[in-house]
Design an enzyme around this catalytic site. Sequence first.
Site, PDB file in Angstrom:
ATOM      1  N   HIS A 253     -53.063  68.167   0.118  1.00 17.52           N
ATOM      2  CA  HIS A 253     -54.488  68.283  -0.263  1.00 17.52           C
ATOM      3  C   HIS A 253     -54.630  68.133  -1.777  1.00 17.52           C
ATOM      4  O   HIS A 253     -54.565  69.122  -2.500  1.00 17.52           O
ATOM      5  CB  HIS A 253     -55.092  69.627   0.180  1.00 17.52           C
ATOM      6  CG  HIS A 253     -54.831  69.964   1.617  1.00 17.52           C
ATOM      7  ND1 HIS A 253     -55.019  71.235   2.120  1.00 17.52           N
ATOM      8  CD2 HIS A 253     -54.412  69.210   2.658  1.00 17.52           C
ATOM      9  CE1 HIS A 253     -54.725  71.236   3.411  1.00 17.52           C
ATOM     10  NE2 HIS A 253     -54.344  70.022   3.758  1.00 17.52           N
ATOM     11  N   LEU A 254     -54.828  66.927  -2.224  1.00 16.28           N
ATOM     12  CA  LEU A 254     -54.786  66.632  -3.651  1.00 16.28           C
ATOM     13  C   LEU A 254     -56.176  66.219  -4.144  1.00 16.28           C
ATOM     14  O   LEU A 254     -56.885  65.485  -3.446  1.00 16.28           O
ATOM     15  CB  LEU A 254     -53.774  65.510  -3.906  1.00 16.28           C
ATOM     16  CG  LEU A 254     -52.456  65.662  -3.139  1.00 16.28           C
ATOM     17  CD1 LEU A 254     -51.570  64.447  -3.315  1.00 16.28           C
ATOM     18  CD2 LEU A 254     -51.726  66.932  -3.548  1.00 16.28           C
TER      19      LEU A 254
END
Lengths: 132, 502
Positions: free
Chosen positions: B440-441
């Site tokens: 989850h960037l």
Amino acid sequence: MKLSAWEARALDRLAAALLPSPRPGVPGAGAIDLRPFWRELRHLPRAARLGVRAAIWLLTFGPLLLIGRFTTFGRLDPAAQERLLARVATHRIYLVRQLLQLLKTVVCFGYFRDPAVRRSFELDRQVVAPER
Amino acid sequence: MIQVASLHDTPEGAPELSADVEVVIIGSGAAGAAAARRLARGGVRVLIVEEGPAVAPSQFVSDSFGAMAQLYRDAGAQVAFGPAFLPVLQGRCVGGSTVFNGAICWRLPRDVWQEWVAADPALEGGLPWEAIERALDEVERDLEVAPTDPAIAGRKNELMARGAAALGLEGRPTRRNVRGCEGLGRCLQGCPRGHKLGMDRTYLPEARTAGATLWAGCRVDAIAWRGTRALGVRGTTFSGGRFTVRASRAVVLAASAVQSPVLLQRSNIGDGPVGEGFQAHPGVSVAGRFDEPVRMWEGATQGYEVIGLRREGLKFEALGFGAEILAMRLPGAGAEFARAVGEMDRWADWGCAVRARARGTVRPSGRSGVKIRYALTDEDLGRVRRGVRVLGELLFAAGARAVACGVHGFAEQIDSPKALARFEEEGPRDPRAYPMAMTHLFGTCRMGSDPRTSVVRPDFRHHRIENLYVVDSSVFPTNIGVNPQNSILALATVAADGILRA
């Protein structure tokens, strides 16, 4: 990067010590042919391949580098190998611990690819889906 | 879901490829697929360019290394550098990480959007909540999002529900985008039956049916631009050939919070804080040994979550992955490790995703590489310690006999929850003590009204290059504390609507 024959043999020895037979009837990592998997390590990025190679060298010469004994990992008796691995696993230097963890990762990837191992742990059994 | 004969349209055998389209989209993950479908359905001539291969469900493999080599960037070995080495997991295939994620679906929390608006009030008009909600509704309908069916949940998920109930923590069966899930536990290797409704099974085929073209195995090396106009892209094919795409209307960047800023920098579009503000959800896991078989590699991959501490920045999930990943998490080396592997069917590994405040950087490295730098803050490490404590307590409350936190400097295994409270207070302050990985960037091309502090405007357009849009999670001003797939899909849909209106 391809492991040399010497490095592949050293990795075999390290794998055997790292993961002996988990229970009766289930082969340890030393009893299965991991060479085809070692060749697949070429898929890893360069830094990870270098890490694997560094782990092989560090642990093979671990007796000298870490406990001051003038010998190699493969020449230690199983109990001494075990003690060395335990020492590396809790080593104060992060990089040293990480190299062992990387080796553990690689050995687990290779070990659980083996069909006999997968059968032993019933990893590919068909779970019956509920009626819909 | 639309079936198509082939997964992509890449021309075979041509030494040089070129195309003239209205819009070229870089990346076929959640953001690229959502934008492509919307634009193609709006009558726009779209070409999607994807660096990774197209892989059909029948080609997915069951072992984790094989799956990572096939579907993940750098075979899953991409790392963020800082005080600790943190693996950063990303997709590199048609459909991006929607092909192998846990299928966990969350709506963008309104409180997160309110934080964004509080920091930059211009976002309220540019990215109105009503538009996001409409897009989220559409995504949930399209992807058949529903709570995990208890019949295929598997023991690991049932045990987490039991632990949460015993501790009085709010939890629920995970809402997932699957159809006919059989609980094979293969989400992270790609569902071999095609039950996960990732982009490879949904929006991309739908976009192609609406007229979009998809090139797989084509890496974009640079965006071509002149003055304030993006002209197209150029790149390299899988076999080493070159390709050029001219885009008359827009270039849409949807290559992820790592690749998008790097591509901007490689294209000399480094205005503003490109590549800065990198955020993620570092994850830490704790393993517990039960008296009964758990077989954590079976059942819905991540079918239960504990959400009661979300506003503290902590979210807990029952993990489900290949046996080899569980094994490498088990304690010891040698005989002790082998013993743990021997009773592996009795271990469960549960994870905590942390909404970390840390901000890192993403820069190009060498010819085609990236360098991610990231260091957790003291506050983040406090959250990590709390996460480890709660995971341990959940496992004990669910009936675990022993818990292995995997934290350097702490007991390898504990057999009672008493030590956990002390751990939260006195546990290591050093990030190198914790085994963590990042998914989850966000945040590396963030959206905002001020070109000095943001890269794109509130309508997703680059501040200087007027027909260059960034539509992936790199535009999120912050991380969001929950699984971002549906938020990315929704925001990319809103962005595409803006392109259609422009």
